[in-house]
Design a protein around this motif. Structure first.
Motif, PDB file in Angstrom:
ATOM      1  N   GLY A 127     -10.095   9.344  -2.808  1.00 56.39           N
ATOM      2  CA  GLY A 127     -11.368   9.251  -2.099  1.00 56.39           C
ATOM      3  C   GLY A 127     -11.393   8.061  -1.171  1.00 56.39           C
ATOM      4  N   MET A 128     -12.523   7.855  -0.535  1.00 55.88           N
ATOM      5  CA  MET A 128     -12.673   6.729   0.400  1.00 55.88           C
ATOM      6  C   MET A 128     -13.675   5.707  -0.130  1.00 55.88           C
ATOM      7  SD  MET A 128     -10.791   6.833   3.097  1.00 55.88           S
ATOM      8  CE  MET A 128     -11.425   6.249   4.648  1.00 55.88           C
ATOM      9  N   ASN A 129     -14.787   6.227  -0.641  1.00 51.75           N
ATOM     10  CA  ASN A 129     -15.878   5.351  -1.069  1.00 51.75           C
ATOM     11  C   ASN A 129     -16.067   5.448  -2.587  1.00 51.75           C
ATOM     12  OD1 ASN A 129     -16.140   4.987   1.666  1.00 51.75           O
ATOM     13  ND2 ASN A 129     -17.857   6.393   1.860  1.00 51.75           N
ATOM     14  N   PHE A 130     -16.140   4.290  -3.234  1.00 51.23           N
ATOM     15  CA  PHE A 130     -16.249   4.255  -4.693  1.00 51.23           C
ATOM     16  C   PHE A 130     -17.348   3.273  -5.098  1.00 51.23           C
ATOM     17  CE2 PHE A 130     -11.900   5.069  -3.446  1.00 51.23           C
ATOM     18  CZ  PHE A 130     -11.560   6.188  -4.172  1.00 51.23           C
ATOM     19  N   THR A 131     -18.091   3.643  -6.127  1.00 53.32           N
ATOM     20  CA  THR A 131     -19.122   2.729  -6.632  1.00 53.32           C
ATOM     21  C   THR A 131     -18.767   2.341  -8.065  1.00 53.32           C
ATOM     22  OG1 THR A 131     -20.475   4.588  -7.326  1.00 53.32           O
ATOM     23  CG2 THR A 131     -20.948   3.690  -5.170  1.00 53.32           C
ATOM     24  N   PHE A 132     -18.747   1.025  -8.316  1.00 53.98           N
ATOM     25  CA  PHE A 132     -18.322   0.537  -9.627  1.00 53.98           C
ATOM     26  C   PHE A 132     -19.394  -0.345 -10.267  1.00 53.98           C
ATOM     27  CE2 PHE A 132     -14.285   1.035  -7.304  1.00 53.98           C
ATOM     28  CZ  PHE A 132     -13.579   1.813  -8.204  1.00 53.98           C
ATOM     29  N   ASP A 133     -19.405  -0.326 -11.584  1.00 53.27           N
ATOM     30  CA  ASP A 133     -20.101  -1.354 -12.354  1.00 53.27           C
ATOM     31  C   ASP A 133     -19.005  -2.235 -12.922  1.00 53.27           C
ATOM     32  OD1 ASP A 133     -22.792  -0.711 -12.071  1.00 53.27           O
ATOM     33  OD2 ASP A 133     -22.582   0.966 -13.460  1.00 53.27           O
ATOM     34  N   THR A 134     -19.179  -3.545 -12.808  1.00 56.39           N
ATOM     35  CA  THR A 134     -18.157  -4.477 -13.315  1.00 56.39           C
ATOM     36  C   THR A 134     -18.846  -5.521 -14.194  1.00 56.39           C
ATOM     37  OG1 THR A 134     -18.298  -6.211 -11.645  1.00 56.39           O
ATOM     38  CG2 THR A 134     -17.048  -4.251 -11.027  1.00 56.39           C
ATOM     39  N   THR A 135     -18.028  -6.372 -14.793  1.00 52.95           N
ATOM     40  CA  THR A 135     -18.595  -7.424 -15.644  1.00 52.95           C
ATOM     41  C   THR A 135     -19.412  -8.427 -14.815  1.00 52.95           C
ATOM     42  OG1 THR A 135     -16.490  -8.555 -15.415  1.00 52.95           O
ATOM     43  CG2 THR A 135     -16.832  -7.323 -17.451  1.00 52.95           C
ATOM     44  N   LEU A 136     -19.179  -8.441 -13.491  1.00 51.71           N
ATOM     45  CA  LEU A 136     -19.934  -9.364 -12.621  1.00 51.71           C
ATOM     46  C   LEU A 136     -21.070  -8.663 -11.882  1.00 51.71           C
ATOM     47  CD1 LEU A 136     -17.024 -11.505 -11.103  1.00 51.71           C
ATOM     48  CD2 LEU A 136     -18.648 -12.186 -12.869  1.00 51.71           C
ATOM     49  N   GLY A 137     -21.195  -7.344 -12.071  1.00 48.39           N
ATOM     50  CA  GLY A 137     -22.265  -6.603 -11.411  1.00 48.39           C
ATOM     51  C   GLY A 137     -21.739  -5.413 -10.622  1.00 48.39           C
ATOM     52  N   ALA A 138     -22.613  -4.878  -9.756  1.00 48.75           N
ATOM     53  CA  ALA A 138     -22.280  -3.656  -9.024  1.00 48.75           C
ATOM     54  C   ALA A 138     -21.456  -3.965  -7.776  1.00 48.75           C
ATOM     55  CB  ALA A 138     -23.571  -2.946  -8.638  1.00 48.75           C
ATOM     56  N   MET A 139     -20.400  -3.186  -7.593  1.00 47.62           N
ATOM     57  CA  MET A 139     -19.542  -3.372  -6.412  1.00 47.62           C
ATOM     58  C   MET A 139     -19.252  -1.993  -5.805  1.00 47.62           C
ATOM     59  SD  MET A 139     -15.610  -4.631  -6.161  1.00 47.62           S
ATOM     60  CE  MET A 139     -15.724  -6.299  -6.752  1.00 47.62           C
ATOM     61  N   ASP A 140     -19.566  -1.858  -4.516  1.00 50.30           N
ATOM     62  CA  ASP A 140     -19.287  -0.597  -3.826  1.00 50.30           C
ATOM     63  C   ASP A 140     -18.160  -0.820  -2.839  1.00 50.30           C
ATOM     64  OD1 ASP A 140     -21.428   0.287  -5.251  1.00 50.30           O
ATOM     65  OD2 ASP A 140     -22.784   0.515  -3.555  1.00 50.30           O
ATOM     66  N   LEU A 141     -17.115  -0.027  -2.957  1.00 54.28           N
ATOM     67  CA  LEU A 141     -15.972  -0.144  -2.054  1.00 54.28           C
ATOM     68  C   LEU A 141     -16.018   1.011  -1.061  1.00 54.28           C
ATOM     69  CD1 LEU A 141     -13.167  -1.123  -4.586  1.00 54.28           C
ATOM     70  CD2 LEU A 141     -14.480  -2.608  -3.072  1.00 54.28           C
ATOM     71  N   ILE A 142     -16.168   0.662   0.199  1.00 50.35           N
ATOM     72  CA  ILE A 142     -16.350   1.668   1.233  1.00 50.35           C
ATOM     73  C   ILE A 142     -15.101   1.702   2.121  1.00 50.35           C
ATOM     74  CG2 ILE A 142     -17.901   2.446   3.105  1.00 50.35           C
ATOM     75  CD1 ILE A 142     -19.318   2.156   0.333  1.00 50.35           C
TER      76      ILE A 142
END
Lengths: 158, 97
Positions: free
Chosen positions: A82-97
């Motif tokens: 894919g191209m765009n991913f949305t993650f929850d991490t130990t430091l918070g939300a990170m969206d990779l576009i």
């Protein structure tokens, strides 16, 4: 709550190529809106994807809104899915576009970026004009307020 | 409906006629759509500050933010984010009572 400072530090420590985009980039330019996730446009070369995958692993990243028991190992090959991913991490939300609406992929996005000193870190941040272009291309009703504010900021900065 | 006489260059008119025939559309329909697109999606240029004020955006807040360094803006944002999180938690707690 997302710890933006720690996230940016981990990204720069990991020598990951990215451009800060989205709500936090708008905050850097003076926006008064509060955002809860870190949006990044990432460079999709294999070495960079490997560094990103390693960081995601240390941050115990999980795909947002995916079942928590889903066995999923995120590595550089997974980025090809894919191209765009949305993650929850130990430091918070990170969206990779991977591809920003109205601008394109990292090589195009970096041309619209400006270097900023944030928390003592050198962070390439999408310009106000770039943010406006991206939001105009998204055609999302929720962006109208942000667009109006960004246009005002652009005018105030002139 | 009001009448509108449009004189198109011959080549453009020829192409438009052929295309409308192909698409099963009328020239009036195409031109009406273009006019609507222009009026709806290209709003008149107005001063961005007037537009923001009319929208209800607090320009004094933006002016104040622009006086700060980018890192200060991020630190203030983090404080705002913490406050919003606290409010949300309090709201959730109240809903559970």
């Amino acid at each position: 709550m997302t710890n933006f400072e720690a996230m940016l530090k981990r990204l720069t420590d990991g020598e990951i190529q990215f451009v800060l985009i989205g709500g936090l980039a708008a905050v850097v330019h003076g926006s008064a809106y509060v955002t809860n996730d870190l949006d990044l446009c990432y460079e999709r070369s294999v070495p960079n994807l490997k560094k990103l995958a390693a960081l995601l692993k240390t941050l115990k990243a999980t795909l947002r809104n995916a079942p928590t028991d889903l066995p999923f190992q995120f590595d550089e090959r997974a980025f090809a899915l894919g191209m765009n991913f949305t993650f929850d991490t130990t430091l918070g939300a990170m969206d990779l576009i991977g591809e920003v609406a109205g601008l394109g992929t990292y090589p195009q996005v970096i041309k619209h970026a400006e270097p900023f000193d944030l928390y003592g870190l050198h962070i390439n941040t999408l310009s106000v004009a770039g943010l406006i272009k991206a939001k105009e291309a998204s055609h999302r009703p929720k962006d109208i307020a942000h667009l109006t504010e960004l246009r005002a900021l652009q005018s105030m900065k002139r | 409906m009001k009448g509108l006489f449009v004189r198109l260059p011959a080549a453009l008119d020829h192409t438009l006629t052929a295309r409308c025939r192909q698409d099963g559309r009328t020239k009036v329909g195409v031109i009406t759509e273009l006019v609507e697109e222009y009026l709806v999606h290209q709003p008149p240029a107005e001063d961005p500050l007037d537009a923001a004020q009319a929208y209800g955006i607090d320009l004094s807040l933006l002016t104040s933010n622009l006086r700060k360094s980018p890192t200060e803006r991020l630190r203030d944002h983090a404080a705002g984010q913490a406050f919003v999180t606290k409010l949300r938690k309090a709201g959730k707690k109240r809903d559970q009572l």
